[in-house]
Design an enzyme around this catalytic site. Structure first.
Site, PDB file in Angstrom:
ATOM      1  N   LEU A 170     -29.558 -58.239 -21.021  1.00 35.00           N
ATOM      2  CA  LEU A 170     -29.276 -56.923 -20.438  1.00 35.00           C
ATOM      3  C   LEU A 170     -30.053 -56.774 -19.131  1.00 35.00           C
ATOM      4  CD1 LEU A 170     -29.621 -54.945 -23.782  1.00 35.00           C
ATOM      5  CD2 LEU A 170     -27.479 -55.418 -22.558  1.00 35.00           C
ATOM      6  N   HIS A 218     -36.035 -61.716 -33.091  1.00 31.86           N
ATOM      7  CA  HIS A 218     -36.052 -63.090 -32.580  1.00 31.86           C
ATOM      8  C   HIS A 218     -36.599 -64.017 -33.667  1.00 31.86           C
ATOM      9  CE1 HIS A 218     -36.077 -66.224 -29.564  1.00 31.86           C
ATOM     10  NE2 HIS A 218     -37.259 -66.589 -30.017  1.00 31.86           N
ATOM     11  N   ASP A 265     -37.514 -61.778 -24.455  1.00 35.64           N
ATOM     12  CA  ASP A 265     -38.331 -61.896 -25.674  1.00 35.64           C
ATOM     13  C   ASP A 265     -39.814 -61.596 -25.438  1.00 35.64           C
ATOM     14  OD1 ASP A 265     -36.027 -62.660 -27.037  1.00 35.64           O
ATOM     15  OD2 ASP A 265     -36.349 -64.779 -26.650  1.00 35.64           O
TER      16      ASP A 265
HETATM   17  C1  GRF Z   1     -30.777 -64.442 -35.949  1.00 36.06           C
HETATM   18  O1  GRF Z   1     -31.536 -65.555 -36.332  1.00 36.06           O
HETATM   19  C2  GRF Z   1     -31.469 -63.671 -34.873  1.00 36.06           C
HETATM   20  O2  GRF Z   1     -32.847 -63.660 -34.999  1.00 36.06           O
HETATM   21  C3  GRF Z   1     -31.081 -64.440 -33.649  1.00 36.06           C
HETATM   22  O3  GRF Z   1     -29.736 -64.801 -33.862  1.00 36.06           O
HETATM   23  C4  GRF Z   1     -29.476 -64.872 -35.263  1.00 36.06           C
HETATM   24  C5  GRF Z   1     -28.335 -63.945 -35.536  1.00 36.06           C
HETATM   25  O4  GRF Z   1     -27.900 -64.013 -36.851  1.00 36.06           O
HETATM   26  N1  GRF Z   1     -31.361 -63.688 -32.455  1.00 36.06           N
HETATM   27  P1  GRF Z   1     -26.868 -62.935 -37.400  1.00 36.06           P
HETATM   28  O5  GRF Z   1     -25.701 -62.878 -36.426  1.00 36.06           O
HETATM   29  O6  GRF Z   1     -27.576 -61.625 -37.538  1.00 36.06           O
HETATM   30  O7  GRF Z   1     -26.429 -63.484 -38.745  1.00 36.06           O
END
Ligand code: GRF
Length: 193
Positions: free
Chosen positions: A98, A114, A150
């Site tokens: 973003l 994350h 992040d």
């Molecule tokens: C998760 O591991 C999240 O931390 C990362 O991408 C993945 C998404 O998984 N940013 P989901 O689409 O919520 O199953």
């Protein structure tokens, strides 16, 4: 975060790009009494995201973004969020960055999850790098979103131990289970509940 909750829950949009398992856990959480948020909108940059199925299943509005024209997209998106009175954004596996301007419009009101123990392993392929570096631990982090990737203020983290024969896939699976608990917990923490 200081936001008045009043009798109504905080109108929240969840941004996804893929499977949406975190979205599902947030929807389930939002339906509990202790949740300060209600999920009013699902945003995806990917029309094929599996997580979009939850829009139909749980009767939540969805919007698909076409990211070819980034500035236009964000202007449009800001309009949509405003029209729907969205006050909070949860990024859940959203693979687009973003802009500073967008974030400014929702200052302190965008959260992200994350899959690493930030500040370690920012960015893509965290599990792969963790395994390659033979780390003993990894985990997940929920943090506020700022203009740097992040890097916003950390709300909560959960550590997991890496097993002997851990693979990228097994680690992702193990951490995802924790993500589903950590995101709701972090929202509760943000609102001091
Ligand atoms: C998760 O591991 C999240 O931390 C990362 O991408 C993945 C998404 O998984 N940013 P989901 O689409 O919520 O199953």
């Amino acid at each position: 975060m200081v936001l008045s909750i009043g009798s109504n829950k905080i109108r929240t949009a969840v941004f996804i790009s893929g499977t949406g398992s975190n979205l599902k856990s947030l929807i389930k959480f939002s339906k509990t009494k202790k949740s300060p948020i209600s999920i009013e909108l699902i945003i995806s940059n990917n029309s094929k995201a599996k997580g979009l199925d939850y829009a139909k299943k749980y009767n939540i509005k969805k919007k698909i973004l076409n990211y070819k024209k980034k500035n236009l997209i964000e202007e449009n998106l800001l309009d949509i969020l405003k029209t729907k009175n969205i006050n909070m954004i949860c990024l859940a596996g959203f693979m687009k960055i973003l802009s500073k301007n967008f974030i400014k419009n929702f200052k302190g009101k965008i959260l992200n999850i994350h899959p690493s123990l930030l500040p370690k392993y920012k960015g893509l392929n965290a599990h792969k790098r963790v395994i390659a570096n033979k780390e003993k631990y990894s985990g997940c982090t929920v943090h506020f979103v700022n203009a740097r990737l992040d890097s916003g203020k950390i709300i909560l983290q959960k550590k997991v131990k890496i097993s002997k024969n851990e693979t990228e896939a097994s680690l992702a699976k193990k951490i995802l289970v924790e993500e589903h608990k950590l995101y709701p917990k972090s929202i509760i923490k943000v609102f001091n509940l």
